[in-house]
Design a protein around this motif. Structure first.
Motif, mmCIF file in Angstrom:
data_model
loop_
_atom_site.group_PDB
_atom_site.id
_atom_site.type_symbol
_atom_site.label_atom_id
_atom_site.label_comp_id
_atom_site.label_asym_id
_atom_site.label_seq_id
_atom_site.Cartn_x
_atom_site.Cartn_y
_atom_site.Cartn_z
ATOM 1 N N PHE A 75 -5.780 180.104 28.310
ATOM 2 C CA PHE A 75 -6.022 180.389 26.896
ATOM 3 C C PHE A 75 -7.504 180.217 26.561
ATOM 4 C CE2 PHE A 75 -1.395 179.496 26.214
ATOM 5 C CZ PHE A 75 -1.075 180.739 25.692
ATOM 6 N N GLU A 76 -8.163 179.259 27.196
ATOM 7 C CA GLU A 76 -9.597 179.061 26.996
ATOM 8 C C GLU A 76 -10.362 180.304 27.472
ATOM 9 O OE1 GLU A 76 -12.913 175.630 27.967
ATOM 10 O OE2 GLU A 76 -11.381 176.045 29.495
ATOM 11 N N ALA A 77 -9.993 180.808 28.650
ATOM 12 C CA ALA A 77 -10.642 182.011 29.180
ATOM 13 C C ALA A 77 -10.367 183.213 28.280
ATOM 14 C CB ALA A 77 -10.152 182.286 30.604
ATOM 15 N N ALA A 78 -9.139 183.313 27.791
ATOM 16 C CA ALA A 78 -8.801 184.428 26.898
ATOM 17 C C ALA A 78 -9.601 184.350 25.604
ATOM 18 C CB ALA A 78 -7.299 184.425 26.603
ATOM 19 N N ALA A 79 -9.763 183.137 25.062
ATOM 20 C CA ALA A 79 -10.541 182.969 23.829
ATOM 21 C C ALA A 79 -12.012 183.297 24.083
ATOM 22 C CB ALA A 79 -10.386 181.537 23.313
ATOM 23 N N SER A 80 -12.522 182.871 25.228
ATOM 24 C CA SER A 80 -13.923 183.178 25.576
ATOM 25 C C SER A 80 -14.137 184.680 25.742
ATOM 26 C CB SER A 80 -14.318 182.471 26.873
ATOM 27 O OG SER A 80 -14.329 181.085 26.686
ATOM 28 N N ALA A 81 -13.104 185.376 26.204
ATOM 29 C CA ALA A 81 -13.202 186.825 26.411
ATOM 30 C C ALA A 81 -12.939 187.597 25.118
ATOM 31 C CB ALA A 81 -12.211 187.261 27.487
ATOM 32 N N GLY A 82 -12.561 186.884 24.041
ATOM 33 C CA GLY A 82 -12.342 187.547 22.760
ATOM 34 C C GLY A 82 -10.982 188.193 22.614
ATOM 35 N N VAL B 12 -4.518 179.704 19.454
ATOM 36 C CA VAL B 12 -3.723 179.002 20.457
ATOM 37 C C VAL B 12 -4.602 178.005 21.202
ATOM 38 C CG1 VAL B 12 -2.320 179.234 22.544
ATOM 39 C CG2 VAL B 12 -2.132 180.939 20.731
ATOM 40 N N TYR B 13 -5.763 178.454 21.645
ATOM 41 C CA TYR B 13 -6.680 177.587 22.382
ATOM 42 C C TYR B 13 -7.114 176.395 21.526
ATOM 43 C CZ TYR B 13 -10.954 175.809 24.432
ATOM 44 O OH TYR B 13 -11.931 174.988 24.935
ATOM 45 N N ASN B 14 -7.472 176.654 20.269
ATOM 46 C CA ASN B 14 -7.925 175.580 19.383
ATOM 47 C C ASN B 14 -6.819 174.550 19.143
ATOM 48 O OD1 ASN B 14 -10.580 176.460 19.119
ATOM 49 N ND2 ASN B 14 -10.056 177.837 17.429
ATOM 50 N N ALA B 15 -5.590 175.012 19.041
ATOM 51 C CA ALA B 15 -4.468 174.075 18.852
ATOM 52 C C ALA B 15 -4.293 173.199 20.093
ATOM 53 C CB ALA B 15 -3.191 174.839 18.545
ATOM 54 N N GLY C 126 -21.615 167.077 21.320
ATOM 55 C CA GLY C 126 -22.714 167.997 21.060
ATOM 56 C C GLY C 126 -22.274 169.438 21.035
ATOM 57 N N GLY C 127 -21.014 169.680 20.639
ATOM 58 C CA GLY C 127 -20.575 171.047 20.466
ATOM 59 C C GLY C 127 -19.971 171.678 21.696
ATOM 60 N N THR C 128 -19.968 170.994 22.823
ATOM 61 C CA THR C 128 -19.368 171.594 24.008
ATOM 62 C C THR C 128 -17.862 171.387 23.991
ATOM 63 O OG1 THR C 128 -19.705 169.584 25.278
ATOM 64 C CG2 THR C 128 -21.420 171.251 25.414
ATOM 65 N N THR C 129 -17.174 172.264 24.636
ATOM 66 C CA THR C 129 -15.710 172.223 24.681
ATOM 67 C C THR C 129 -15.243 171.093 25.588
ATOM 68 O OG1 THR C 129 -15.675 174.599 24.385
ATOM 69 C CG2 THR C 129 -13.668 173.583 25.209
ATOM 70 N N PRO C 130 -14.335 170.239 25.084
ATOM 71 C CA PRO C 130 -13.800 169.188 25.939
ATOM 72 C C PRO C 130 -13.082 169.795 27.153
ATOM 73 C CG PRO C 130 -12.930 169.010 23.690
ATOM 74 C CD PRO C 130 -13.735 170.258 23.772
ATOM 75 N N THR C 131 -13.173 169.129 28.251
ATOM 76 C CA THR C 131 -12.548 169.595 29.473
ATOM 77 C C THR C 131 -11.374 168.678 29.800
ATOM 78 O OG1 THR C 131 -14.686 170.340 30.248
ATOM 79 C CG2 THR C 131 -12.951 170.147 31.906
ATOM 80 N N GLU D 211 -7.070 170.345 20.872
ATOM 81 C CA GLU D 211 -7.003 169.123 20.062
ATOM 82 C C GLU D 211 -6.562 167.933 20.911
ATOM 83 O OE1 GLU D 211 -7.904 168.418 16.846
ATOM 84 O OE2 GLU D 211 -8.818 170.405 16.975
ATOM 85 N N ARG D 212 -5.754 168.180 21.897
ATOM 86 C CA ARG D 212 -5.266 167.115 22.782
ATOM 87 C C ARG D 212 -6.419 166.426 23.500
ATOM 88 N NH1 ARG D 212 -5.045 163.785 26.023
ATOM 89 N NH2 ARG D 212 -3.454 163.306 27.531
ATOM 90 N N PHE D 213 -7.495 167.129 23.742
ATOM 91 C CA PHE D 213 -8.609 166.594 24.511
ATOM 92 C C PHE D 213 -9.788 166.187 23.629
ATOM 93 C CE2 PHE D 213 -6.269 169.591 27.224
ATOM 94 C CZ PHE D 213 -5.820 168.689 28.183
ATOM 95 N N ALA D 214 -9.589 166.189 22.311
ATOM 96 C CA ALA D 214 -10.669 165.835 21.390
ATOM 97 C C ALA D 214 -11.156 164.416 21.691
ATOM 98 C CB ALA D 214 -10.193 165.932 19.947
ATOM 99 N N GLY D 215 -12.460 164.268 21.790
ATOM 100 C CA GLY D 215 -13.054 162.959 22.041
ATOM 101 C C GLY D 215 -13.072 162.545 23.499
ATOM 102 N N GLN D 216 -12.532 163.348 24.396
ATOM 103 C CA GLN D 216 -12.501 162.984 25.805
ATOM 104 C C GLN D 216 -13.657 163.575 26.601
ATOM 105 O OE1 GLN D 216 -8.765 163.630 27.756
ATOM 106 N NE2 GLN D 216 -7.594 162.799 26.068
ATOM 107 N N GLY D 217 -14.211 164.663 26.104
ATOM 108 C CA GLY D 217 -15.265 165.332 26.866
ATOM 109 C C GLY D 217 -16.636 165.018 26.313
ATOM 110 N N PRO D 218 -17.627 165.718 26.794
ATOM 111 C CA PRO D 218 -18.996 165.521 26.294
ATOM 112 C C PRO D 218 -19.092 165.935 24.831
ATOM 113 C CG PRO D 218 -18.941 167.059 28.177
ATOM 114 C CD PRO D 218 -17.542 166.706 27.833
#
Length: 163
Positions: free
Chosen positions: A125-132, A139-142, A154-159, A145-152
């Motif tokens: 879903f992340e790849a699909a969102a990146s591809a537009g 779907v990706y944004n929902a 400064g605006g980067t997507t949590p992994t 949310e599970r990974f909020a605060g776990q990644g770097p």
């Protein structure tokens, strides 16, 4: 883990779940004497082991053969009952622990399979969102949310954690 290999692909029917629960309840009803100990009791109670189990058996024999030498409140029949129940529960504990281990292992595997497959879906879903791809952003944004605060930050997507 290979997500194309699903070692478990089953569920229990409601009837089977009810039957298993009924059997557990039946086992509890057959052993109404089972108790729970506090943590302090578990730590402080003297424990029996193979070495002192022999001592208890020898003590029972000594008590049975020399009862007049000891006070009446030291009841050899009670000690025999305690040792017999200890041995019976020891046998049942081995059987129960095998069952618990298999339940835990099976639960761990099916949970792992579900989680790994979900992480793969998240990445797709992340790849699909990146591809537009239309509709994939929501779907990706929902899911992210599970990974909020776990990644770097400064605006980067949590992994999500790697599998």
């Amino acid at each position: 883990m290979n997500i194309t290999i699903n070692r478990l692909n089953t569920t229990m029917s409601e009837a089977d779940m009810a039957t298993v629960k009924k059997y557990f309840n039946s086992m509890y009803s057959l052993m109404p004497f089972l108790i729970g100990l506090t943590t302090d009791e578990r730590v402080s109670l003297p424990k029996i082991n193979e070495g002192n189990k022999v001592f208890v058996a020898d003590s029972i024999n000594a008590l049975a053969n020399n009862a007049p030498m000891l006070p009446a409140y030291l009841n050899v029949a009670d000690i025999k009952n305690d040792l017999t129940l200890y041995e019976q529960l020891d046998e049942l504990e081995g059987i129960a622990l095998q069952l618990v281990e298999k339940i835990q292992d099976t639960r761990m595997l099916c949970g792992s399979e579900a989680y790994v497959s979900s992480l793969t879906a998240y990445r797709l879903f992340e790849a699909a969102a990146s591809a537009g791809l239309p509709g994939s952003d929501s779907v990706y944004n929902a899911l992210k949310e599970r990974f909020a605060g776990q990644g770097p930050t400064g605006g980067t997507t949590p992994t999500p954690p790697q599998t």
